[in-house]
Motif scaffolding. Structure first.
Motif, PDB file in Angstrom:
ATOM      1  N   LEU A   1       0.999  -1.304  -0.153  1.00  0.00           N
ATOM      2  CA  LEU A   1       0.071   0.045  -0.079  1.00  0.00           C
ATOM      3  C   LEU A   1       0.838   1.261  -0.042  1.00  0.00           C
ATOM      4  O   LEU A   1       0.833   2.342  -0.606  1.00  0.00           O
ATOM      5  CB  LEU A   1      -1.072  -0.060   1.219  1.00  0.00           C
ATOM      6  N   ILE A   2       1.876   1.303   0.807  1.00  0.00           N
ATOM      7  CA  ILE A   2       3.015   2.558   0.579  1.00  0.00           C
ATOM      8  C   ILE A   2       3.434   2.764  -0.492  1.00  0.00           C
ATOM      9  O   ILE A   2       3.632   3.782  -1.136  1.00  0.00           O
ATOM     10  CB  ILE A   2       3.784   2.097   1.922  1.00  0.00           C
ATOM     11  N   ILE A   3       3.958   1.658  -1.071  1.00  0.00           N
ATOM     12  CA  ILE A   3       4.646   1.721  -2.643  1.00  0.00           C
ATOM     13  C   ILE A   3       3.629   2.354  -3.332  1.00  0.00           C
ATOM     14  O   ILE A   3       3.988   3.104  -4.361  1.00  0.00           O
ATOM     15  CB  ILE A   3       5.082   0.382  -2.795  1.00  0.00           C
ATOM     16  N   PHE A   4       2.369   1.755  -3.387  1.00  0.00           N
ATOM     17  CA  PHE A   4       1.274   2.154  -4.372  1.00  0.00           C
ATOM     18  C   PHE A   4       1.173   3.579  -4.137  1.00  0.00           C
ATOM     19  O   PHE A   4       0.930   4.407  -5.155  1.00  0.00           O
ATOM     20  CB  PHE A   4       0.059   1.500  -4.116  1.00  0.00           C
ATOM     21  N   VAL A   5       0.867   4.200  -3.322  1.00  0.00           N
ATOM     22  CA  VAL A   5       0.493   5.569  -2.878  1.00  0.00           C
ATOM     23  C   VAL A   5       1.888   6.250  -3.250  1.00  0.00           C
ATOM     24  O   VAL A   5       1.561   7.470  -3.796  1.00  0.00           O
ATOM     25  CB  VAL A   5       0.451   5.816  -1.137  1.00  0.00           C
ATOM     26  N   LEU A   6       3.003   5.936  -2.917  1.00  0.00           N
ATOM     27  CA  LEU A   6       4.142   6.698  -3.434  1.00  0.00           C
ATOM     28  C   LEU A   6       4.336   6.839  -4.701  1.00  0.00           C
ATOM     29  O   LEU A   6       4.561   7.680  -5.301  1.00  0.00           O
ATOM     30  CB  LEU A   6       5.497   5.960  -2.826  1.00  0.00           C
TER      31      LEU A   6
ATOM     32  N   ILE B   1       3.702   9.689  -9.890  1.00  0.00           N
ATOM     33  CA  ILE B   1       3.247   9.923 -11.330  1.00  0.00           C
ATOM     34  C   ILE B   1       2.419  11.175 -11.220  1.00  0.00           C
ATOM     35  O   ILE B   1       2.539  11.964 -12.388  1.00  0.00           O
ATOM     36  CB  ILE B   1       2.162   8.671 -11.846  1.00  0.00           C
ATOM     37  N   ALA B   2       1.705  11.743 -10.343  1.00  0.00           N
ATOM     38  CA  ALA B   2       1.138  12.931 -10.334  1.00  0.00           C
ATOM     39  C   ALA B   2       2.116  14.137 -10.287  1.00  0.00           C
ATOM     40  O   ALA B   2       1.882  15.178 -11.059  1.00  0.00           O
ATOM     41  CB  ALA B   2       0.513  13.316  -8.851  1.00  0.00           C
ATOM     42  N   SER B   3       3.514  14.050  -9.744  1.00  0.00           N
ATOM     43  CA  SER B   3       4.480  14.847  -9.952  1.00  0.00           C
ATOM     44  C   SER B   3       5.253  14.993 -11.280  1.00  0.00           C
ATOM     45  O   SER B   3       5.245  16.028 -11.589  1.00  0.00           O
ATOM     46  CB  SER B   3       5.578  14.336  -8.868  1.00  0.00           C
ATOM     47  N   VAL B   4       5.105  13.817 -11.618  1.00  0.00           N
ATOM     48  CA  VAL B   4       5.268  13.739 -13.134  1.00  0.00           C
ATOM     49  C   VAL B   4       4.761  14.581 -14.239  1.00  0.00           C
ATOM     50  O   VAL B   4       5.118  15.291 -15.131  1.00  0.00           O
ATOM     51  CB  VAL B   4       5.918  12.300 -13.894  1.00  0.00           C
TER      52      VAL B   4
ATOM     53  N   ALA C   1       5.474   5.399 -17.543  1.00  0.00           N
ATOM     54  CA  ALA C   1       5.618   3.793 -17.879  1.00  0.00           C
ATOM     55  C   ALA C   1       6.725   3.331 -16.869  1.00  0.00           C
ATOM     56  O   ALA C   1       6.345   2.246 -16.563  1.00  0.00           O
ATOM     57  CB  ALA C   1       6.176   3.833 -19.385  1.00  0.00           C
ATOM     58  N   ILE C   2       7.900   3.882 -16.749  1.00  0.00           N
ATOM     59  CA  ILE C   2       8.799   3.357 -15.951  1.00  0.00           C
ATOM     60  C   ILE C   2       8.209   3.351 -14.549  1.00  0.00           C
ATOM     61  O   ILE C   2       8.554   2.053 -13.735  1.00  0.00           O
ATOM     62  CB  ILE C   2      10.277   4.318 -15.855  1.00  0.00           C
ATOM     63  N   ILE C   3       7.551   4.104 -13.960  1.00  0.00           N
ATOM     64  CA  ILE C   3       7.197   4.094 -12.405  1.00  0.00           C
ATOM     65  C   ILE C   3       6.270   3.113 -12.383  1.00  0.00           C
ATOM     66  O   ILE C   3       6.070   2.167 -11.437  1.00  0.00           O
ATOM     67  CB  ILE C   3       6.588   5.585 -12.031  1.00  0.00           C
ATOM     68  N   ALA C   4       5.317   3.107 -13.506  1.00  0.00           N
ATOM     69  CA  ALA C   4       4.027   1.841 -13.475  1.00  0.00           C
ATOM     70  C   ALA C   4       4.866   0.444 -13.586  1.00  0.00           C
ATOM     71  O   ALA C   4       4.202  -0.260 -13.083  1.00  0.00           O
ATOM     72  CB  ALA C   4       3.156   2.240 -14.356  1.00  0.00           C
ATOM     73  N   LEU C   5       5.440   0.369 -14.430  1.00  0.00           N
ATOM     74  CA  LEU C   5       6.169  -0.917 -14.732  1.00  0.00           C
ATOM     75  C   LEU C   5       7.239  -1.685 -13.687  1.00  0.00           C
ATOM     76  O   LEU C   5       7.434  -2.683 -13.555  1.00  0.00           O
ATOM     77  CB  LEU C   5       6.622  -1.089 -16.255  1.00  0.00           C
ATOM     78  N   LEU C   6       7.706  -0.429 -13.370  1.00  0.00           N
ATOM     79  CA  LEU C   6       8.613  -0.848 -12.065  1.00  0.00           C
ATOM     80  C   LEU C   6       8.493  -0.038 -10.887  1.00  0.00           C
ATOM     81  O   LEU C   6       9.237   0.867 -10.623  1.00  0.00           O
ATOM     82  CB  LEU C   6      10.436  -0.587 -12.663  1.00  0.00           C
ATOM     83  N   PRO C   7       7.617  -0.432 -10.097  1.00  0.00           N
ATOM     84  CA  PRO C   7       6.996   0.291  -8.843  1.00  0.00           C
ATOM     85  C   PRO C   7       8.229   0.742  -8.036  1.00  0.00           C
ATOM     86  O   PRO C   7       8.233   1.942  -7.828  1.00  0.00           O
ATOM     87  CB  PRO C   7       6.144  -0.567  -8.256  1.00  0.00           C
TER      88      PRO C   7
END
Length: 61
Positions: A10-15, A20-23, A38-44
């Motif tokens: 959950l912590i990793i998901f929120v971060l 992503i919002a910051s990007v 894509a990098i953040i979504a594919l490699l959490p």
């Protein structure tokens, strides 16, 4: 033990959502934003760490 893994996930998901919002709110070009998302979504975890050090940050100012 499952509770700890669940909280960690959950912590990793929120971060990742925050990153992503910051990007999205950064001043980077559109293609750069798409690549970073894509990098953040594919490699959490790895994507989050890479974004923290070299990724585009939001420009709120």
């Amino acid at each position: 033990m499952n509770l700890i893994y669940g909280l960690f996930g959950l912590i990793i998901f929120v971060l990742d959502i925050w990153a992503i919002a910051s990007v999205i709110n950064s001043t980077a070009e559109r293609n750069t934003k798409l690549i970073w998302i894509a990098i953040i979504a594919l490699l959490p975890i790895g994507g989050l760490i890479a974004w923290w050090f070299v990724g585009p940050k939001a420009d709120y100012g």
